[in-house]
Design a protein around this motif. Structure first.
Motif, PDB file in Angstrom:
ATOM      1  N   UNK A  96      -2.820  33.731 -45.845  1.00  0.00           N
ATOM      2  CA  UNK A  96      -2.085  32.548 -45.375  1.00  0.00           C
ATOM      3  C   UNK A  96      -1.582  32.698 -43.935  1.00  0.00           C
ATOM      4  N   UNK A  97      -1.113  33.897 -43.596  1.00  0.00           N
ATOM      5  CA  UNK A  97      -0.489  34.118 -42.296  1.00  0.00           C
ATOM      6  C   UNK A  97      -1.451  33.936 -41.139  1.00  0.00           C
ATOM      7  N   UNK A  98      -2.756  33.977 -41.399  1.00  0.00           N
ATOM      8  CA  UNK A  98      -3.773  33.874 -40.346  1.00  0.00           C
ATOM      9  C   UNK A  98      -4.391  32.482 -40.238  1.00  0.00           C
ATOM     10  N   UNK A  99      -4.153  31.630 -41.213  1.00  0.00           N
ATOM     11  CA  UNK A  99      -4.848  30.354 -41.277  1.00  0.00           C
ATOM     12  C   UNK A  99      -4.672  29.506 -40.021  1.00  0.00           C
ATOM     13  N   UNK A 100      -3.434  29.337 -39.577  1.00  0.00           N
ATOM     14  CA  UNK A 100      -3.172  28.436 -38.454  1.00  0.00           C
ATOM     15  C   UNK A 100      -3.861  28.923 -37.186  1.00  0.00           C
ATOM     16  N   UNK A 101      -3.651  30.187 -36.849  1.00  0.00           N
ATOM     17  CA  UNK A 101      -4.258  30.743 -35.643  1.00  0.00           C
ATOM     18  C   UNK A 101      -5.775  30.612 -35.666  1.00  0.00           C
ATOM     19  N   UNK A 102      -6.379  30.908 -36.803  1.00  0.00           N
ATOM     20  CA  UNK A 102      -7.832  30.885 -36.891  1.00  0.00           C
ATOM     21  C   UNK A 102      -8.381  29.463 -36.925  1.00  0.00           C
ATOM     22  N   UNK A 116      -8.488  27.203 -46.501  1.00  0.00           N
ATOM     23  CA  UNK A 116      -8.040  27.556 -47.845  1.00  0.00           C
ATOM     24  C   UNK A 116      -6.539  27.330 -47.983  1.00  0.00           C
ATOM     25  N   UNK A 117      -6.125  26.909 -49.190  1.00  0.00           N
ATOM     26  CA  UNK A 117      -4.697  26.790 -49.447  1.00  0.00           C
ATOM     27  C   UNK A 117      -4.084  28.191 -49.514  1.00  0.00           C
ATOM     28  N   UNK A 118      -2.847  28.296 -49.290  1.00  0.00           N
ATOM     29  CA  UNK A 118      -1.959  27.345 -48.665  1.00  0.00           C
ATOM     30  C   UNK A 118      -2.413  27.132 -47.224  1.00  0.00           C
ATOM     31  N   UNK A 119      -2.376  25.888 -46.787  1.00  0.00           N
ATOM     32  CA  UNK A 119      -2.949  25.499 -45.505  1.00  0.00           C
ATOM     33  C   UNK A 119      -2.449  26.370 -44.356  1.00  0.00           C
ATOM     34  N   UNK A 191       3.013  36.563 -48.316  1.00  0.00           N
ATOM     35  CA  UNK A 191       2.774  36.752 -49.730  1.00  0.00           C
ATOM     36  C   UNK A 191       3.806  36.071 -50.611  1.00  0.00           C
ATOM     37  N   UNK A 192       3.626  36.226 -51.918  1.00  0.00           N
ATOM     38  CA  UNK A 192       4.512  35.612 -52.896  1.00  0.00           C
ATOM     39  C   UNK A 192       3.774  34.626 -53.774  1.00  0.00           C
ATOM     40  N   UNK A 193       4.423  34.268 -54.875  1.00  0.00           N
ATOM     41  CA  UNK A 193       3.803  33.336 -55.821  1.00  0.00           C
ATOM     42  C   UNK A 193       3.687  31.932 -55.250  1.00  0.00           C
ATOM     43  N   UNK A 194       4.659  31.503 -54.473  1.00  0.00           N
ATOM     44  CA  UNK A 194       4.731  30.104 -54.045  1.00  0.00           C
ATOM     45  C   UNK A 194       3.480  29.644 -53.307  1.00  0.00           C
ATOM     46  N   UNK A 195       3.122  30.310 -52.220  1.00  0.00           N
ATOM     47  CA  UNK A 195       2.036  29.827 -51.373  1.00  0.00           C
ATOM     48  C   UNK A 195       0.666  30.016 -52.004  1.00  0.00           C
ATOM     49  N   UNK A 196       0.555  30.943 -52.959  1.00  0.00           N
ATOM     50  CA  UNK A 196      -0.756  31.197 -53.543  1.00  0.00           C
ATOM     51  C   UNK A 196      -0.981  30.437 -54.845  1.00  0.00           C
ATOM     52  N   UNK A 244      10.034  15.899 -61.465  1.00  0.00           N
ATOM     53  CA  UNK A 244       8.904  16.825 -61.486  1.00  0.00           C
ATOM     54  C   UNK A 244       9.425  18.239 -61.639  1.00  0.00           C
ATOM     55  N   UNK A 245       8.795  19.019 -62.524  1.00  0.00           N
ATOM     56  CA  UNK A 245       9.217  20.403 -62.746  1.00  0.00           C
ATOM     57  C   UNK A 245       8.026  21.335 -62.562  1.00  0.00           C
ATOM     58  N   UNK A 246       8.174  22.310 -61.662  1.00  0.00           N
ATOM     59  CA  UNK A 246       7.091  23.236 -61.337  1.00  0.00           C
ATOM     60  C   UNK A 246       7.553  24.673 -61.504  1.00  0.00           C
ATOM     61  N   UNK A 247       6.696  25.494 -62.095  1.00  0.00           N
ATOM     62  CA  UNK A 247       6.972  26.922 -62.254  1.00  0.00           C
ATOM     63  C   UNK A 247       5.730  27.709 -61.872  1.00  0.00           C
ATOM     64  N   UNK A 248       5.918  28.804 -61.144  1.00  0.00           N
ATOM     65  CA  UNK A 248       4.778  29.658 -60.801  1.00  0.00           C
ATOM     66  C   UNK A 248       5.204  31.116 -60.826  1.00  0.00           C
ATOM     67  N   UNK A 249       4.202  31.980 -61.041  1.00  0.00           N
ATOM     68  CA  UNK A 249       4.491  33.407 -61.203  1.00  0.00           C
ATOM     69  C   UNK A 249       3.295  34.245 -60.788  1.00  0.00           C
TER      70      UNK A 249
END
Length: 352
Positions: A96-102, A116-119, A191-196, A244-249
């Protein structure tokens, strides 16, 4: 500029296919390579897309990847891919950290991008990417496959038919045990659950609820030893009274269910990450109808086909995931991280 841009009418008349290249050679890159090879052999898509090149930081790895899938070209640096004038569309398959630059570098080199997500890692980065798309006139779209899949239109059709009445609540969850992967646990890689994985429940909710005004968002997280979110839960309260209720892990395997509750019944969708079944229940919890999901090559073909067709049509975005929808999700995820106090090392606390 890409060989197709400025020559789209000629390209269409000649049946010119979009040359597809992949930046990165990890797991998701392999999935897309398999997909475009299948598309090139499928009568439904063979006129549209051509597997062309892959670039990785390791030349031997790129060459092995290209040989495995039958790509004509491989590059041991990303710059070599950018320098190839025959590349039309680049799929960005890096952390994710490279997406914008690339993505920005690709568009400045005349290449359309499927990111690829996360955008991006945050909304500021995403905004810069969108501005580059507007300035170059090149396609830039987010590769979150659920937005492009037929299951989305099936769900939209059921809701618009009034079969479950007025939608009041949407719930969605997604969890996989992925703590062994650096891209998931390293704050420097966003990293982390949220963006992936968390991006999928949020998109599932957004596809149903749309851009209607939000009154408040309640959210919390579990901090991993590395300092990113290992799990998170979010409740979105809209001004019209819907929820709306969202959960991720990334530390547990979830049932991946998405539920859409109306005042006259509800829908249950198995596997929000690639919907396998859609069941309609009435208010008495009786199954009224099961909706079949069309056969697919891998599921990724829809986003690739949409991007390729958009390029030939001279568009800078795909209808299934326009820039405003990507920005809305990015801004929502930023707002969650602000509540948690989660800041990536490359961000300043005032940049989001």
């Amino acid at each position: 500029m890409s060989r197709l841009n400025g020559k789209r009418q000629e390209a269409e008349q000649k049946g010119m296919r979009v040359n597809f290249a992949i930046l990165g050679a990890g797991r998701i890159a392999n999935a897309l390579a398999k997909t475009v090879v299948m598309m090139a052999q499928d009568p439904q898509y063979s006129h549209l897309i051509a597997p062309y090149a892959v670039a990785a930081r390791d030349g031997e790895r790129a060459a092995a990847f290209a040989e495995k899938y039958g790509f004509a070209h491989s590059y041991g640096s990303y710059q070599e891919l950018l320098d190839d004038p025959q590349v039309d569309l680049v799929y960005i398959a890096t952390p994710h950290s490279l997406h914008a630059e690339q993505a920005i570098a690709c568009m400045k080199a005349g290449k359309n991008v499927l990111v690829e997500k996360s955008f991006a890692a945050n909304a500021d980065q995403a905004r810069q990417v969108m501005e580059t798309s507007e300035n170059t006139g090149l396609l830039c779209t987010e590769a979150i496959w659920t937005r492009y899949m037929p299951s989305r239109s099936i769900i939209d059709g059921i809701i618009s038919s009034g079969a479950i009445g007025t939608v009041r609540t949407v719930t969605a969850n997604l969890g996989y045990v992925t703590v062994g992967k650096a891209r998931m646990t390293d704050p420097a890689l966003a990293g982390g659950a949220l963006l992936d994985v968390g991006v999928y429940p949020l998109n599932f909710i957004d596809m149903v609820m749309g851009p209607k005004p939000i009154e408040r968002v309640c959210t919390d997280w579990v901090r991993s030893p590395e300092g990113v979110d290992s799990q998170n839960s979010t409740a979105i309260f809209y001004k019209d009274g819907s929820v709306g209720e969202a959960t991720s892990s990334m530390v547990s395997d979830s049932d991946r269910t998405g539920s859409i509750w109306g005042d006259q019944g509800y829908l249950q969708c198995i596997n929000i990450n690639n919907v396998e079944s859609i069941d309609l229940y009435d208010g008495d919890h009786k199954l009224r109808k099961s909706y079949p999901i069309p056969d697919q090559l891998t599921g990724y073909e829809y986003e690739v086909a949409s991007a390729a067709q958009a390029i030939l049509d001279g568009k800078t975005e795909c209808a299934q995931m326009p820039h405003k929808d990507t920005m809305r999700i990015m801004e929502l995820m930023d707002s969650l991280r602000r509540q948690w106090g989660l800041v990536f090392p490359f961000e300043s606390r005032t940049s989001r």
